[in-house]
Design a protein around this motif. Structure first.
Motif, PDB file in Angstrom:
ATOM      1  N   ILE A 101       0.832  -1.209   0.000  1.00 53.24           N
ATOM      2  CA  ILE A 101       0.000   0.000   0.000  1.00 53.24           C
ATOM      3  C   ILE A 101       0.862   1.252   0.000  1.00 53.24           C
ATOM      4  N   PHE A 102       1.873   1.297   0.872  1.00 51.25           N
ATOM      5  CA  PHE A 102       2.715   2.484   0.965  1.00 51.25           C
ATOM      6  C   PHE A 102       3.537   2.694  -0.305  1.00 51.25           C
ATOM      7  N   THR A 103       4.149   1.639  -0.831  1.00 53.96           N
ATOM      8  CA  THR A 103       4.962   1.792  -2.033  1.00 53.96           C
ATOM      9  C   THR A 103       4.100   2.070  -3.254  1.00 53.96           C
ATOM     10  N   GLY A 104       2.918   1.456  -3.305  1.00 47.36           N
ATOM     11  CA  GLY A 104       2.004   1.736  -4.408  1.00 47.36           C
ATOM     12  C   GLY A 104       1.555   3.180  -4.399  1.00 47.36           C
ATOM     13  N   LEU A 105       1.197   3.679  -3.223  1.00 50.53           N
ATOM     14  CA  LEU A 105       0.786   5.073  -3.090  1.00 50.53           C
ATOM     15  C   LEU A 105       1.937   6.012  -3.427  1.00 50.53           C
ATOM     16  N   GLY A 106       3.118   5.718  -2.904  1.00 45.52           N
ATOM     17  CA  GLY A 106       4.275   6.569  -3.156  1.00 45.52           C
ATOM     18  C   GLY A 106       4.636   6.628  -4.633  1.00 45.52           C
ATOM     19  N   SER A 107       4.629   5.468  -5.309  1.00 39.54           N
ATOM     20  CA  SER A 107       4.977   5.431  -6.732  1.00 39.54           C
ATOM     21  C   SER A 107       3.950   6.190  -7.560  1.00 39.54           C
ATOM     22  N   TYR A 108       2.678   5.992  -7.254  1.00 44.71           N
ATOM     23  CA  TYR A 108       1.606   6.678  -7.982  1.00 44.71           C
ATOM     24  C   TYR A 108       1.727   8.195  -7.821  1.00 44.71           C
ATOM     25  N   LEU A 109       1.970   8.650  -6.593  1.00 43.83           N
ATOM     26  CA  LEU A 109       2.065  10.080  -6.334  1.00 43.83           C
ATOM     27  C   LEU A 109       3.314  10.697  -6.975  1.00 43.83           C
ATOM     28  N   HIS A 110       4.382   9.913  -7.050  1.00 41.42           N
ATOM     29  CA  HIS A 110       5.582  10.428  -7.709  1.00 41.42           C
ATOM     30  C   HIS A 110       5.329  10.656  -9.197  1.00 41.42           C
ATOM     31  N   ILE A 111       4.647   9.725  -9.841  1.00 41.60           N
ATOM     32  CA  ILE A 111       4.312   9.916 -11.257  1.00 41.60           C
ATOM     33  C   ILE A 111       3.379  11.104 -11.416  1.00 41.60           C
ATOM     34  N   LEU A 112       2.403  11.207 -10.522  1.00 45.64           N
ATOM     35  CA  LEU A 112       1.446  12.303 -10.585  1.00 45.64           C
ATOM     36  C   LEU A 112       2.141  13.652 -10.402  1.00 45.64           C
ATOM     37  N   LEU A 113       3.064  13.720  -9.464  1.00 41.50           N
ATOM     38  CA  LEU A 113       3.782  14.968  -9.211  1.00 41.50           C
ATOM     39  C   LEU A 113       4.663  15.344 -10.394  1.00 41.50           C
ATOM     40  N   SER A 114       5.360  14.366 -10.953  1.00 41.80           N
ATOM     41  CA  SER A 114       6.191  14.623 -12.125  1.00 41.80           C
ATOM     42  C   SER A 114       5.338  15.114 -13.286  1.00 41.80           C
ATOM     43  N   LEU A 115       4.165  14.508 -13.470  1.00 41.98           N
ATOM     44  CA  LEU A 115       3.263  14.904 -14.539  1.00 41.98           C
ATOM     45  C   LEU A 115       2.732  16.321 -14.319  1.00 41.98           C
ATOM     46  N   GLN A 116       2.445  16.649 -13.081  1.00 44.69           N
ATOM     47  CA  GLN A 116       1.961  17.994 -12.763  1.00 44.69           C
ATOM     48  C   GLN A 116       3.026  19.049 -13.072  1.00 44.69           C
ATOM     49  N   ILE A 117       4.256  18.784 -12.662  1.00 41.83           N
ATOM     50  CA  ILE A 117       5.348  19.726 -12.907  1.00 41.83           C
ATOM     51  C   ILE A 117       5.614  19.864 -14.407  1.00 41.83           C
ATOM     52  N   ARG A 118       5.614  18.746 -15.114  1.00 37.94           N
ATOM     53  CA  ARG A 118       5.883  18.766 -16.547  1.00 37.94           C
ATOM     54  C   ARG A 118       4.782  19.505 -17.307  1.00 37.94           C
ATOM     55  N   SER A 119       3.531  19.232 -16.984  1.00 38.29           N
ATOM     56  CA  SER A 119       2.431  19.886 -17.691  1.00 38.29           C
ATOM     57  C   SER A 119       2.377  21.377 -17.378  1.00 38.29           C
ATOM     58  N   THR A 120       2.777  21.766 -16.169  1.00 37.60           N
ATOM     59  CA  THR A 120       2.866  23.193 -15.837  1.00 37.60           C
ATOM     60  C   THR A 120       3.942  23.863 -16.676  1.00 37.60           C
ATOM     61  N   TYR A 121       5.071  23.195 -16.834  1.00 40.06           N
ATOM     62  CA  TYR A 121       6.164  23.719 -17.652  1.00 40.06           C
ATOM     63  C   TYR A 121       5.735  23.898 -19.104  1.00 40.06           C
ATOM     64  N   LEU A 122       4.863  23.004 -19.585  1.00 39.56           N
ATOM     65  CA  LEU A 122       4.380  23.068 -20.965  1.00 39.56           C
ATOM     66  C   LEU A 122       3.198  24.022 -21.125  1.00 39.56           C
ATOM     67  N   LYS A 123       2.916  24.806 -20.084  1.00 44.93           N
ATOM     68  CA  LYS A 123       1.884  25.839 -20.115  1.00 44.93           C
ATOM     69  C   LYS A 123       0.462  25.282 -20.116  1.00 44.93           C
ATOM     70  N   TYR A 124       0.311  24.035 -19.626  1.00 47.63           N
ATOM     71  CA  TYR A 124      -1.024  23.519 -19.402  1.00 47.63           C
ATOM     72  C   TYR A 124      -1.543  24.058 -18.065  1.00 47.63           C
ATOM     73  N   ARG A 125      -2.753  23.684 -17.726  1.00 45.13           N
ATOM     74  CA  ARG A 125      -3.330  24.116 -16.453  1.00 45.13           C
ATOM     75  C   ARG A 125      -3.728  22.879 -15.639  1.00 45.13           C
ATOM     76  N   PRO A 126      -2.747  22.193 -15.064  1.00 40.79           N
ATOM     77  CA  PRO A 126      -3.055  20.987 -14.287  1.00 40.79           C
ATOM     78  C   PRO A 126      -3.688  21.338 -12.940  1.00 40.79           C
ATOM     79  N   LYS A 127      -4.603  20.520 -12.527  1.00 42.87           N
ATOM     80  CA  LYS A 127      -5.262  20.721 -11.252  1.00 42.87           C
ATOM     81  C   LYS A 127      -5.452  19.372 -10.571  1.00 42.87           C
ATOM     82  N   VAL A 128      -5.034  19.290  -9.324  1.00 37.12           N
ATOM     83  CA  VAL A 128      -5.200  18.062  -8.549  1.00 37.12           C
ATOM     84  C   VAL A 128      -6.609  18.028  -7.972  1.00 37.12           C
ATOM     85  N   LYS A 129      -7.336  16.959  -8.265  1.00 37.26           N
ATOM     86  CA  LYS A 129      -8.670  16.755  -7.717  1.00 37.26           C
ATOM     87  C   LYS A 129      -8.672  15.451  -6.921  1.00 37.26           C
ATOM     88  N   PHE A 130      -9.531  15.398  -5.936  1.00 39.10           N
ATOM     89  CA  PHE A 130      -9.575  14.224  -5.059  1.00 39.10           C
ATOM     90  C   PHE A 130     -10.855  13.442  -5.311  1.00 39.10           C
TER      91      PHE A 130
END
Length: 216
Positions: free
Chosen positions: A171-200
């Motif tokens: 559970i912990f490693t699955g959550l950590g890996s998923y969030l790392h990909i999500l964070l990288s994607l958020q940073i990358r899409s922001t750099y590309l001038k998209y408008r990423p938004k985290v929703k729960f």
């Protein structure tokens, strides 16, 4: 740990070189280590949803592959813990190399960007630290293992599941890996001038959505 021979199930005698500290075929005749198996759902379902969402948003395909790679890790681990067969153990361990590469790459992406150093990646590192501690207590400490096994027998039904530490590690490693990909994607899409938004999702599970571009 040597495979346990106390119970036989659908998949026959375990042939894997590891048999984690969960009694075999107790919950289901078809699943050797029930909790160690179903806990892999956190490494399968959310990444699949992430891959679909990323594809729909038209984002870079490498992130679709990252999500699918994490799901492959979950599937491999599911097959191993369900069967405790040696060939499935290989299917479990090989994708872990990929998971480690994703972890390192996403950390690199986080700290490369000027706004990437934040409490979020630090919190994710904490998640992995906890997961490593959990698996150490389970695998490397036979005294702790004996105490846990004896206490599990005295706990009320349904409570002993919280002592399945390898499942917690999933559970912990699955959550950590998923969030790392999500964070990288958020940073990358922001750099590309998209408008990423985290929703729960359901107010609990984080997902990333790309909002339409603002029109001038």
């Amino acid at each position: 740990m040597a495979p346990s021979l106390d119970r036989q199930g659908y998949w026959g005698r375990p042939t894997s070189t590891l048999d984690w500290c969960e009694e075999n075929y107790v919950i289901s005749f078809y699943i050797a280590e029930f909790w160690n198996t179903v806990s892999n759902l956190i490494m399968i379902l959310p990444p699949l949803c992430g891959a679909i969402q990323t594809f729909r948003d038209g984002l870079e395909f490498r992130y679709v592959c990252s999500f699918l790679g994490l799901a492959a890790v979950g599937v491999g681990s599911w097959c191993f813990h369900m069967t405790l067969l040696y060939e499935m153990q290989l299917l479990d361990e090989l994708p872990m190399i990929y998971s480690t590469c994703v972890f390192i790459y996403c950390l690199y992406e986080c700290f490369k960007q000027e706004h990437g150093i934040s409490l979020f990646p630090i919190a994710l590192l904490l998640i992995f630290s906890v997961s490593v501690t959990v698996v150490y207590l389970q695998w490397k400490e036979p005294v702790f293992h004996q105490v846990r096994e004896s206490s599990r027998q005295t706990l009320p039904p349904g409570v002993g599941v919280v002592t399945q530490f390898h499942a917690w590690w999933h559970i912990f490693t699955g959550l950590g890996s998923y969030l790392h990909i999500l964070l990288s994607l958020q940073i990358r899409s922001t750099y590309l001038k998209y408008r990423p938004k985290v929703k729960f999702l359901c107010g609990i599970w984080p997902t990333l959505h790309i909002e339409p571009q603002k029109t001038s």
